[in-house]
Design a protein around this motif. Structure first.
Motif, PDB file in Angstrom:
ATOM      1  N   MET A 154      11.772  42.953 -12.969  1.00 53.76           N
ATOM      2  CA  MET A 154      12.048  43.822 -11.836  1.00 53.76           C
ATOM      3  C   MET A 154      11.127  43.480 -10.667  1.00 53.76           C
ATOM      4  N   THR A 158      15.669  41.868  -7.497  1.00 54.62           N
ATOM      5  CA  THR A 158      16.595  42.723  -8.250  1.00 54.62           C
ATOM      6  C   THR A 158      16.991  43.975  -7.475  1.00 54.62           C
ATOM      7  N   ALA A 165      19.640  48.146 -10.643  1.00 57.83           N
ATOM      8  CA  ALA A 165      18.519  47.611 -11.428  1.00 57.83           C
ATOM      9  C   ALA A 165      17.766  48.771 -12.061  1.00 57.83           C
ATOM     10  N   PRO A 167      14.736  49.746 -14.894  1.00 51.21           N
ATOM     11  CA  PRO A 167      13.682  49.282 -15.811  1.00 51.21           C
ATOM     12  C   PRO A 167      13.894  49.808 -17.226  1.00 51.21           C
TER      13      PRO A 167
END
Length: 299
Positions: A154, A158, A165, A167
């Motif tokens: 990340m 991204t 996106a 995490p």
């Protein structure tokens, strides 16, 4: 403006892939004149030149590169639309799902994810591509329409428009060095092309004990082999250190080691499809090895 038809999109994708009107015609089972007509029609509808024609073939312009990436995404959604319409049952997930991943996450986490998918959705057919996480990386594979979902680090690449996106975990870094060395921080540095991205750069620059790399290779597994042979030390993310060869030791980098976020990348439309949702569910449920901290927010 008249919209481009699916066949026109297929022609644009084929010309970009083949870099030739003649080769694209052969791949599509069309005549060259039909391909040329379709490209000209697409350019007229969009009001932009998509390909430079020359003796060397057809080279996409900047506009052509952007349009072809979007064409791939549209064609993939049309394919998934047919698949999902045929399923009929909410729990039935079938067909291909294209996953792009960098090497360490593919080696250490994807096997468990794919095994769980095979058990829960035997009609799902994951297609995995290993992509180096430099340049456009796995996020670029999704943005360019080559993958439905990417496992990515990340960073600023991204968060580009048109991508989702999310995490999944934070991955800390550690010092890899030969077993038994009394002062591993004094060894030469062995590094690889994908290391030290934007997520570790500030920490890295604050460490006056880290020398310039004496050896830089293209693959993290080669780094580990060199370090195990006593050639130097390396600063590595934890996933890359799993299954390290004999002769290699791992030491923490202090109470606040550098780390990077790893997560999944898709497009808003693809993230809502049954096949991609199935992969995301298993990614969120997979047990994480030591050194990885879950980041389980929604997305």
């Amino acid at each position: 403006m008249t919209d481009l038809a699916p066949q026109e999109l297929r022609v644009l994708v084929a010309v970009e892939r083949e870099r030739s009107f003649t080769a694209a015609a052969a791949a599509l089972g069309m005549t060259q004149s039909a391909v040329s007509h379709a490209v000209r029609a697409g350019e007229r509808k969009l009001g932009a030149v998509l390909f430079e024609r020359g003796r060397s073939g057809a080279t996409p312009t900047a506009a052509g590169t952007r349009v072809v990436a979007q064409a791939r995404q549209v064609l993939r959604l049309l394919e998934l639309m047919r698949t999902e319409a045929r399923e009929g049952e909410p729990e039935r997930v079938a067909g291909p799902v294209r996953i792009a991943a960098f090497r360490s996450v593919a080696a250490q986490l994807l096997p468990t994810v794919l095994a769980r998918l095979a058990e829960r959705h035997p009609e799902l057919s994951p297609q995995v591509r290993i992509v180096r996480e430099i340049g456009r990386g796995t996020a670029g594979e999704v943005a360019d329409g080559h993958a439905d979902l990417g496992l990515a680090t990340m960073d600023e690449t991204t968060t580009r428009p048109g991508l989702v996106a999310v995490p999944l975990f934070a991955e800390s870094y550690a010092l890899a060095h030969p077993v038994g060395h009394p002062a591993p921080r004094t060894l030469p540095l062995v590094d690889w092309d994908e290391n030290c991205g934007s997520y570790t750069r500030s920490w890295w620059h604050g460490q006056d004990w880290i020398p310039q790399a004496t050896i830089n290779v293209a693959d993290d597994t080669v780094v580990l082999s060199l370090v195990a042979q006593g050639i130097g030390m390396a600063i590595m993310p934890r996933l890359a250190l799993l299954g390290a060869p004999d002769g290699l030791a791992v030491t923490d980098l202090g109470p606040e080691p550098p780390s990077r976020l790893v997560g999944y990348v898709s497009t808003p439309a693809l993230a809502r499809t049954a096949t991609v949702r199935a992969v995301i569910r298993e990614l969120r449920a997979v047990p994480l090895p030591p050194g990885l901290t879950p980041k389980r927010q929604g997305g």
